[in-house]
Structures are given as C-alpha cells and as structure tokens.
Motif scaffolding. Structure first.
Motif, short mmCIF file in Angstrom:
data_model
loop_
_atom_site.label_atom_id
_atom_site.label_comp_id
_atom_site.label_asym_id
_atom_site.label_seq_id
_atom_site.Cartn_x
_atom_site.Cartn_y
_atom_site.Cartn_z
N TYR A 1 0.65 -1.20 0.62
CA TYR A 1 -0.19 0.03 0.30
C TYR A 1 0.34 1.76 0.20
N SER A 2 0.41 2.23 0.03
CA SER A 2 0.85 3.63 -0.37
C SER A 2 0.68 3.84 1.05
N ALA B 1 -0.79 7.15 1.20
CA ALA B 1 -2.35 7.62 1.26
C ALA B 1 -3.63 6.35 1.84
N TYR B 2 -3.08 5.30 1.73
CA TYR B 2 -3.80 4.64 1.03
C TYR B 2 -3.49 3.50 2.07
N LEU C 1 -6.23 5.49 4.25
CA LEU C 1 -7.71 4.57 4.00
C LEU C 1 -8.48 3.47 4.32
N ALA D 1 -6.14 9.89 -1.21
CA ALA D 1 -5.84 8.65 -2.35
C ALA D 1 -6.75 8.32 -3.35
N ASP E 1 -4.63 6.35 -6.05
CA ASP E 1 -4.38 4.99 -6.00
C ASP E 1 -5.57 4.46 -6.73
#
Length: 327
Positions: free
Chosen positions: A189-190, A192-193, A196, A281, A284
């Motif tokens: 995962y990034s 930003a994700y 989330l 996100a 993404d």
C-alpha cells in the motif's frame, strides 16, 4: 508510442539499454535465444512451463515473461494458477527468503539472475487471496533479504510507501511518459491508501486486505452514518449490504468503489476521516478501479499489482517473439 522491441534495439528515445538490461539481454537476438532456451517454440509457452516441474531458471523465465507483458521500473506480478501442483513442487526446492509481502513466506530464485541491472534477487511466493485459486507472486529485488541495503530500502518503504531505487536508468524510463516502462505497480500500500484503511478500521499491517474487504468496510462506515447516496445506490440495484460488497469482483467492484467514493465525498462532513482519506487516495483509487476492469475474472486484488493469466502471457510472448523476428 515506442515499443519494448524499440527499447531493446536502442531506437527509442533515451534507450540506455546497456544500463537497463543484463549482458544476455542486449540485442533482439539475445532475447530470442533466451526465450527459445527457456520456453521452446510451442504455442503455449508459459502454460506449458507452469505444467512442468518449474526450477529456479523457470521462475526467472516466468518473471521475464511477466516483464515483457508489462515492463515495470519496480513492482510485483501475480500469475493466476488453475492449480499450484507442479509449481509448488519446484517452489518447495527453492531456499527460504524473508518477505514483508502478502503472506510473508517467501522463496528466493535469484541466484544467477542477470535480467535487469541493479536487481539481483527474485522473490517468489505462492498466495491464495481468499479464493479457491492460487497465484504465483514474483517480485524483483535489488538486494538479498539479509543485507544492509535491503533493510534500508525496507525502512524507506515503511516511511514513504515505496522502497529505494535500484536502477536510475530504469527509473528514468518509468518517469518518461513516452516510455513503454511503467513506473510502479505493486501490492504494498501507498501511505495515502494506508490512511484509507485506518479510516475504516482496517490495519495497514495486514498485507492481505483485499479491495473487496476494503470496499465492504467502507460500506459499513457509510451505512452507519446513513449515507443517502449509498441508500439510493442499494435500492437502485446495487449491493444490499456489506457482505454483498465483499463478494463483488472486477467491473462490478469498480462500479461499487466509485459509488462509495462519491458517497464519502458528498455525504460526509468536510473533516470526516473517511472523506479526507478518500480524497487523499484519489490517484490510488483511480488506478485500482482501472485495474479492476481488466482483472482476470473472479480474482481478488490487493492494491496495484499486475495480475495476469498464463493465457495472457502466452499470447503476449507469441506476439513479442514475432516482433523480435521482424527486426
């Protein structure tokens, strides 16, 4: 748009092929010889290999086939398997390797791997993402797992969401919008994700949070806050509840994810943690939705990994070899 063959021939802008590929991959003739040696000349080169007892060289060849299918600066591939049978036999003979990816049980097929300069390790895993089928996970690494450089890259990934660059020339290709090489497509995962995931109560440390699970958690969050958009979507033919969302795949899941994003953006307060995370996100989620629309039927996605079937690799390899032969 330049092709991979153009890059190999040195005819694309900023080719740098001698800085990108290993010594056995410098000319079209080199590539043709390698593919002939590893796959023969059958009509189903990858499918046939997967039905055999795959050895270390075979896993390396499968990675090369995946990279031909989608050239990447860095990232991970997952080949869908009807049955892991013969692949499992070869996999079990490989030495163990520490892994932070997916099920975190890895093997090394990197000995003698000289395909991409800067990448000397090949991580291999067999994964099952909550379905009856299995997938072969392949990822090139710049260093052995137990090394200072790999640990530094691992910590960089923890902080930024992506590891260190192992090849500046390949990175330059990934940044070039005119290049056939994509910059990054991985299952981890990034940052930003991850925000989330946290917003809906999931743990980023769980590397097996699939997109259906994330969408289901988003549904629960929005339903608990009486989202009008969600209600209209459900009564208009959409999923009835979070359990139904968890069973969605492919295009249907992409459609649902789009509705969930709209509901979070339009129905939640400006400071709501899910709304903030969804907006953060955006890139993404755009990528995930686009990938879902082309994913092999019935398969699950974790993040931005390249998912492919043996048949797709067979077709791509046949076309690529024909293009090499045309010179």
């Amino acid at each position: 748009m330049p092709t991979l063959v153009d890059l190999i021939k040195g005819e694309s802008q900023r080719s740098d092929k001698d800085k990108i590929f290993g010594p056995d991959f410098q000319t079209p003739a080199d590539w043709s010889k390698y593919l002939e040696d590893q796959f023969g000349d059958g009509s189903e080169p990858v499918s046939a290999l997967l039905r055999s007892a795959v050895d270390r060289d075979g896993f390396q060849a499968l990675y090369v086939a995946c990279w031909i299918y989608q050239p990447l600066e860095k990232g991970s591939f997952m080949i869908e398997l009807d049955s892991p049978g013969q692949v499992r036999q070869g996999y079990d003979t490989l030495p163990d390797r520490w892994s932070s990816h997916l099920g975190e049980r890895g093997k090394s097929a990197g000995a003698g791997f000289l395909f991409l300069k800067g990448y000397s390790e090949l991580l291999v895993q067999i994964e099952s993402l909550g379905s009856a089928s299995s997938a072969l996970f392949l990822k090139c690494e710049g260093h052995a797992a137990i090394s200072v450089k790999h640990m530094l890259s691992f910590f960089t990934k923890k902080i930024t969401g992506a590891g260190n660059t192992a090849s500046k020339s390949l990175q330059a290709q990934g940044k070039d919008p005119e290049s056939v090489v994509e910059p990054r497509a991985a299952e981890n995962y990034s940052k930003a994700y991850e925000k989330l995931l946290k917003a809906v109560g999931l743990k980023p440390k769980d590397t097996m949070n699939t997109v259906p699970n994330v969408a289901s958690a988003m549904w629960k969050y929005l339903a608990a806050r009486e989202s009008h958009t969600l209600t209209a979507y459900s009564t208009g033919g959409g999923p009835r509840d979070a359990s139904a969302v968890a069973n969605l795949r492919g295009v249907k899941l992409a459609e649902c994810l789009d509705k969930l994003r709209g509901a979070a953006t339009n129905d939640l307060g400006p400071k709501d943690k899910l709304r903030v995370a969804v907006l953060g996100a955006k890139n993404d989620l755009d990528t995930i939705q686009a990938n879902l629309k082309t994913d092999p039927a019935g398969t699950q996605r974790v993040f931005a990994e390249v998912k492919v079937t043996p048949r797709q690799l067979d077709e791509r390899l046949r076309d690529f070899r024909a293009a090499l032969a045309r010179g």
